[in-house]
Design a protein around this motif. Structure first.
Motif, PDB file in Angstrom:
ATOM      1  N   GLY A 232       0.799  -1.216   0.000  1.00 11.71           N
ATOM      2  CA  GLY A 232       0.000   0.000   0.000  1.00 11.71           C
ATOM      3  C   GLY A 232       0.829   1.262   0.000  1.00 11.71           C
ATOM      4  N   ALA A 233       2.151   1.137  -0.086  1.00 13.56           N
ATOM      5  CA  ALA A 233       3.005   2.321  -0.108  1.00 13.56           C
ATOM      6  C   ALA A 233       2.909   3.043  -1.436  1.00 13.56           C
ATOM      7  N   ILE A 234       2.590   2.330  -2.513  1.00 17.82           N
ATOM      8  CA  ILE A 234       2.385   2.916  -3.830  1.00 17.82           C
ATOM      9  C   ILE A 234       1.059   2.410  -4.375  1.00 17.82           C
ATOM     10  N   LYS A 235       0.333   3.303  -5.028  1.00 18.12           N
ATOM     11  CA  LYS A 235      -0.943   2.924  -5.624  1.00 18.12           C
ATOM     12  C   LYS A 235      -0.820   3.024  -7.135  1.00 18.12           C
ATOM     13  N   ALA A 236      -1.218   1.961  -7.854  1.00 19.03           N
ATOM     14  CA  ALA A 236      -1.180   1.936  -9.310  1.00 19.03           C
ATOM     15  C   ALA A 236      -2.594   2.072  -9.850  1.00 19.03           C
ATOM     16  N   THR A 237      -2.807   3.048 -10.715  1.00 17.86           N
ATOM     17  CA  THR A 237      -4.137   3.299 -11.274  1.00 17.86           C
ATOM     18  C   THR A 237      -4.067   3.319 -12.790  1.00 17.86           C
ATOM     19  N   GLN A 238      -5.187   2.952 -13.408  1.00 21.25           N
ATOM     20  CA  GLN A 238      -5.299   2.957 -14.865  1.00 21.25           C
ATOM     21  C   GLN A 238      -6.707   3.405 -15.226  1.00 21.25           C
ATOM     22  N   SER A 239      -6.785   4.550 -15.876  1.00 18.20           N
ATOM     23  CA  SER A 239      -8.100   5.149 -16.133  1.00 18.20           C
ATOM     24  C   SER A 239      -8.853   4.451 -17.256  1.00 18.20           C
ATOM     25  N   GLU A 240      -8.146   3.809 -18.175  1.00 18.83           N
ATOM     26  CA  GLU A 240      -8.808   3.148 -19.297  1.00 18.83           C
ATOM     27  C   GLU A 240      -8.019   1.911 -19.694  1.00 18.83           C
ATOM     28  N   ASN A 241      -8.695   0.970 -20.367  1.00 17.92           N
ATOM     29  CA  ASN A 241      -8.035  -0.260 -20.801  1.00 17.92           C
ATOM     30  C   ASN A 241      -6.880   0.054 -21.745  1.00 17.92           C
ATOM     31  N   LEU A 242      -5.743  -0.588 -21.491  1.00 18.04           N
ATOM     32  CA  LEU A 242      -4.521  -0.406 -22.272  1.00 18.04           C
ATOM     33  C   LEU A 242      -3.976   1.006 -22.190  1.00 18.04           C
ATOM     34  N   GLY A 243      -4.531   1.804 -21.292  1.00 18.65           N
ATOM     35  CA  GLY A 243      -4.013   3.148 -21.086  1.00 18.65           C
ATOM     36  C   GLY A 243      -2.794   3.130 -20.192  1.00 18.65           C
ATOM     37  N   PRO A 244      -2.136   4.265 -20.013  1.00 19.51           N
ATOM     38  CA  PRO A 244      -0.941   4.310 -19.166  1.00 19.51           C
ATOM     39  C   PRO A 244      -1.285   4.024 -17.707  1.00 19.51           C
ATOM     40  N   ILE A 245      -0.403   3.294 -17.033  1.00 23.25           N
ATOM     41  CA  ILE A 245      -0.555   3.019 -15.609  1.00 23.25           C
ATOM     42  C   ILE A 245       0.222   4.090 -14.850  1.00 23.25           C
ATOM     43  N   GLU A 246      -0.456   4.764 -13.928  1.00 26.44           N
ATOM     44  CA  GLU A 246       0.162   5.838 -13.162  1.00 26.44           C
ATOM     45  C   GLU A 246       0.399   5.393 -11.731  1.00 26.44           C
ATOM     46  N   LEU A 247       1.521   5.830 -11.189  1.00 20.47           N
ATOM     47  CA  LEU A 247       1.917   5.460  -9.836  1.00 20.47           C
ATOM     48  C   LEU A 247       1.926   6.697  -8.952  1.00 20.47           C
ATOM     49  N   VAL A 248       1.285   6.602  -7.801  1.00 24.12           N
ATOM     50  CA  VAL A 248       1.290   7.683  -6.818  1.00 24.12           C
ATOM     51  C   VAL A 248       1.601   7.087  -5.455  1.00 24.12           C
ATOM     52  N   SER A 249       2.074   7.922  -4.562  1.00 26.39           N
ATOM     53  CA  SER A 249       2.373   7.450  -3.221  1.00 26.39           C
ATOM     54  C   SER A 249       1.085   7.109  -2.502  1.00 26.39           C
ATOM     55  N   GLY A 250       1.077   5.979  -1.820  1.00 27.37           N
ATOM     56  CA  GLY A 250      -0.109   5.589  -1.063  1.00 27.37           C
ATOM     57  C   GLY A 250      -0.414   6.579   0.038  1.00 27.37           C
ATOM     58  N   GLU A 251       0.618   7.136   0.679  1.00 22.48           N
ATOM     59  CA  GLU A 251       0.417   8.143   1.743  1.00 22.48           C
ATOM     60  C   GLU A 251      -0.137   9.417   1.154  1.00 22.48           C
ATOM     61  N   LEU A 252       0.395   9.849  -0.016  1.00 21.07           N
ATOM     62  CA  LEU A 252      -0.082  11.053  -0.643  1.00 21.07           C
ATOM     63  C   LEU A 252      -1.515  10.906  -1.071  1.00 21.07           C
ATOM     64  N   ASN A 253      -1.867   9.745  -1.577  1.00 22.75           N
ATOM     65  CA  ASN A 253      -3.234   9.490  -2.006  1.00 22.75           C
ATOM     66  C   ASN A 253      -4.186   9.518  -0.825  1.00 22.75           C
ATOM     67  N   ALA A 254      -3.719   9.031   0.320  1.00 20.28           N
ATOM     68  CA  ALA A 254      -4.563   9.033   1.516  1.00 20.28           C
ATOM     69  C   ALA A 254      -4.807  10.473   1.997  1.00 20.28           C
ATOM     70  N   ILE A 255      -3.788  11.326   1.864  1.00 23.26           N
ATOM     71  CA  ILE A 255      -3.937  12.738   2.292  1.00 23.26           C
ATOM     72  C   ILE A 255      -4.929  13.457   1.397  1.00 23.26           C
ATOM     73  N   LYS A 256      -4.850  13.218   0.063  1.00 18.38           N
ATOM     74  CA  LYS A 256      -5.771  13.844  -0.873  1.00 18.38           C
ATOM     75  C   LYS A 256      -7.192  13.412  -0.606  1.00 18.38           C
ATOM     76  N   SER A 257      -7.361  12.115  -0.285  1.00 19.39           N
ATOM     77  CA  SER A 257      -8.715  11.614  -0.019  1.00 19.39           C
ATOM     78  C   SER A 257      -9.313  12.261   1.209  1.00 19.39           C
ATOM     79  N   SER A 258      -8.494  12.486   2.254  1.00 20.80           N
ATOM     80  CA  SER A 258      -9.005  13.098   3.469  1.00 20.80           C
ATOM     81  C   SER A 258      -9.359  14.557   3.250  1.00 20.80           C
ATOM     82  N   GLN A 259      -8.607  15.255   2.338  1.00 27.37           N
ATOM     83  CA  GLN A 259      -8.914  16.648   2.075  1.00 27.37           C
ATOM     84  C   GLN A 259     -10.214  16.792   1.309  1.00 27.37           C
ATOM     85  N   ASN A 260     -10.501  15.815   0.448  1.00 23.12           N
ATOM     86  CA  ASN A 260     -11.764  15.873  -0.316  1.00 23.12           C
ATOM     87  C   ASN A 260     -12.952  15.530   0.584  1.00 23.12           C
TER      88      ASN A 260
END
Length: 260
Positions: A232-260
């Motif tokens: 859970g230290a890194i989160k991998a996301t893909q917005s569409e099939n065969l699209g680019p896979i993006e990596l974000v910090s799991g901690e950073l993602n948790a902070i953004k979620s709490s702000q929203n």
């Protein structure tokens, strides 16, 4: 040629060795008589070979056709070696071919396969002495398939990695060298943690692999990524099939979620 002994009833018994074809028999005779396989005395080996076939017939044992074919070949080679060499008197003619050459090559090849088979049997015997460990039971809370409920799953990461390796193979030929281990999983985990956490934007999957990186480094980096996604230290996301896979910090993602 054949081993014999007296039975408890004083009857003479014959023990016929089991040969896997005529070449096997020839090798046995060569080794038994300590002959040089590269300089076979054809008269002696032919006599012993035919004598062996006669003894089999006397015991009313069937002789396979391949044994008889080889016997005729031995007689033919023997006769060629007994004939005078007409080319020997002509000094301008190169030395004639030895009629035994083809037979020697067949015997050497057969002997090579014999040794390989013996080694394989040895490996099998060693393997039989080992006891594999029983597979451990999976923890009840283990997450299979999905690395993250809202992120890319294992199959998507594997496909992305396969495409990356295929592209590298086309762009640059792979050169294999035997070298001591130089890249360690722990080092690459620390590298990815700092890279993704300090980034001000999502990092694409392909960006974590340097174009000039060696294959060992690429594989180690990918294993480090899988471990960090699993933790859970890194989160991998893909917005569409065969699209680019993006990596974000799991901690950073948790902070953004709490702000929203």
């Amino acid at each position: 040629m054949m081993e014999n002994k007296l039975s408890p009833t004083n009857e003479l018994l014959f023990k016929v060795p089991a040969f896997e074809g005529p070449l096997d028999l020839l090798l046995h005779l060569i080794k038994k008589n300590q002959m040089d396989i590269y300089d076979i005395p054809m008269a002696e080996i032919t006599t012993q070979y035919i004598e062996y076939l006669h003894q089999l017939k006397e015991l009313q044992l069937d002789v396979a056709g391949e044994y008889l074919v080889t016997a005729s070949m031995l007689v033919n080679i023997k006769s060629k070696m007994l004939l005078p060499n007409e080319q020997a008197t002509n000094e301008t003619v190169e030395e004639s071919e030895d009629p035994r050459d083809e037979l020697v090559q067949q015997l050497i090849l057969h002997q090579t396969f014999q040794e390989a088979a013996q080694n394989m049997r040895g490996y099998a015997d060693e393997r039989m002495k080992l006891y594999p460990r029983e597979p451990a039971l999976l923890p009840e809370d283990a997450k299979l398939g999905k690395l993250d409920p809202d992120g890319a799953d294992l199959a998507q990461l594997q496909k992305a990695f396969a495409r990356l390796l295929a592209k590298r193979k086309v762009e640059r030929p792979v050169v294999r060298k035997i070298q001591p281990e130089r890249y360690f999983l722990k080092d690459q985990i620390n590298y990815l943690e700092k890279l993704v956490f300090n980034a001000k934007r999502p990092i694409e999957f392909s960006e974590i692999f340097a174009p000039e990186a060696e294959l060992e480094l690429v594989v180690t980096t990918f294993l480090a990524l899988l471990e960090l996604v699993k933790q859970g230290a890194i989160k991998a996301t893909q917005s569409e099939n065969l699209g680019p896979i993006e990596l974000v910090s799991g901690e950073l993602n948790a902070i953004k979620s709490s702000q929203n």
